[in-house]
Design a protein around this motif. Structure first.
Motif, PDB file in Angstrom:
ATOM      1  N   LEU A  30     -11.852  -6.988   3.505  1.00  0.00           N
ATOM      2  CA  LEU A  30     -11.013  -7.046   2.535  1.00  0.00           C
ATOM      3  C   LEU A  30     -10.369  -5.619   2.124  1.00  0.00           C
ATOM      4  O   LEU A  30      -8.929  -5.353   2.125  1.00  0.00           O
ATOM      5  N   ASP A  71      -8.433  -4.365   5.155  1.00  0.00           N
ATOM      6  CA  ASP A  71      -6.946  -5.071   5.059  1.00  0.00           C
ATOM      7  C   ASP A  71      -6.178  -4.513   4.137  1.00  0.00           C
ATOM      8  O   ASP A  71      -4.999  -4.181   4.148  1.00  0.00           O
ATOM      9  N   LEU A  72      -6.565  -4.038   2.731  1.00  0.00           N
ATOM     10  CA  LEU A  72      -5.942  -3.721   1.973  1.00  0.00           C
ATOM     11  C   LEU A  72      -5.444  -2.102   2.182  1.00  0.00           C
ATOM     12  O   LEU A  72      -4.247  -2.023   1.809  1.00  0.00           O
ATOM     13  N   ASN A  73      -6.123  -1.446   2.746  1.00  0.00           N
ATOM     14  CA  ASN A  73      -5.884  -0.249   3.250  1.00  0.00           C
ATOM     15  C   ASN A  73      -4.569  -0.172   4.315  1.00  0.00           C
ATOM     16  O   ASN A  73      -3.896   0.771   4.246  1.00  0.00           O
ATOM     17  N   ALA A 121      -1.508  -0.939   2.539  1.00  0.00           N
ATOM     18  CA  ALA A 121      -1.158   0.112   1.711  1.00  0.00           C
ATOM     19  C   ALA A 121      -0.363   1.165   2.618  1.00  0.00           C
ATOM     20  O   ALA A 121       0.563   1.789   2.307  1.00  0.00           O
TER      21      ALA A 121
END
Length: 167
Positions: A12, A15-17, A20
Motif C-alpha cells: 500500500l 502504491d501511494l508513493n 504521489a
C-alpha cells in the motif's frame, strides 16, 4: 496474520508513493490544475471537519441521553426507597451505573430485611417499647403497652407521655 498485514502495508505504501509521484509530476506541469486541486482539497477538508463535528455532536447527544436516563432511574429509585415504594427493576449492563444500581438494590433489600426483623422483635417483645418525638408524644408503641399499661396503640399515638403517668 501479522506478516500478511505487514506485506499488505508495504504494498500500500509503495502504491501511494507511486500515486504521489505521478500527482507531483502532473501538478508541476499544470499550475491551473494545481490551484484547482488545492481548492478541492480545502473543500474536502472543510467538509470532513464539518462532518466530524456533526458526528461528534450526534454521538454526544445519544450517549448523554442514555446516561441521563440511567442516572434518572437510579435517582428515582432513591426517591422511591425514601417513600417506601417498590423500586424499579435493576438496570441491565456491566458498566458503573448498572453496578451502582445493583449495589443500591442490595442495600435496600438489606435495610428492608433489618426493618422486618426490628418490627418482629418490637411487636413480639413482652416489655413496652415506644418512641417519643421532640414534644414527648408517642410516635410508635408496641402491642405490649395494652397488656402492661392498659392502653391500645391507637390511644397512645400522639398523646404526651406525661398524660399517662399515674401519680
Amino acid at each position: 496474520l501479522i506478516p500478511e498485514i505487514k506485506r499488505m502495508g508495504t504494498e500500500l505504501l509503495k502504491d501511494l508513493n507511486q500515486i504521489a509521484a505521478v500527482e507531483r509530476k502532473y501538478e508541476e506541469t499544470s499550475p491551473e490544475r494545481q490551484s484547482q486541486r488545492k481548492r478541492e482539497l480545502l473543500t474536502a477538508l472543510v467538509g470532513a471537519a464539518v462532518f466530524n463535528v456533526l458526528i461528534t455532536i450526534a454521538m454526544a447527544v445519544y450517549f448523554t441521553k442514555g446516561i441521563s436516563a440511567r442516572f434518572n432511574t437510579v435517582m428515582s429509585n432513591t426517591d422511591k426507597f425514601a417513600l417506601g415504594q417498590k423500586l424499579a427493576d435493576p438496570i441491565e449492563g456491566s458498566d458503573e451505573i448498572a453496578a451502582l444500581d445493583q449495589i443500591f438494590h442490595n442495600m435496600a433489600a438489606s435495610i428492608e430485611a433489618a426493618s422486618r426483623r426490628e418490627r418482629a422483635l418490637t411487636e413480639n417483645a413482652r416489655d413496652v417499647i415506644c418512641s417519643l418525638d421532640q414534644s414527648c408524644r408517642f410516635s410508635s408503641v408496641n402491642p405490649a403497652a395494652e397488656i402492661l399499661w392498659g392502653y391500645s396503640t391507637e390511644e397512645l399515638l400522639g398523646r404526651r407521655a406525661v398524660e399517662i403517668v399515674h401519680e
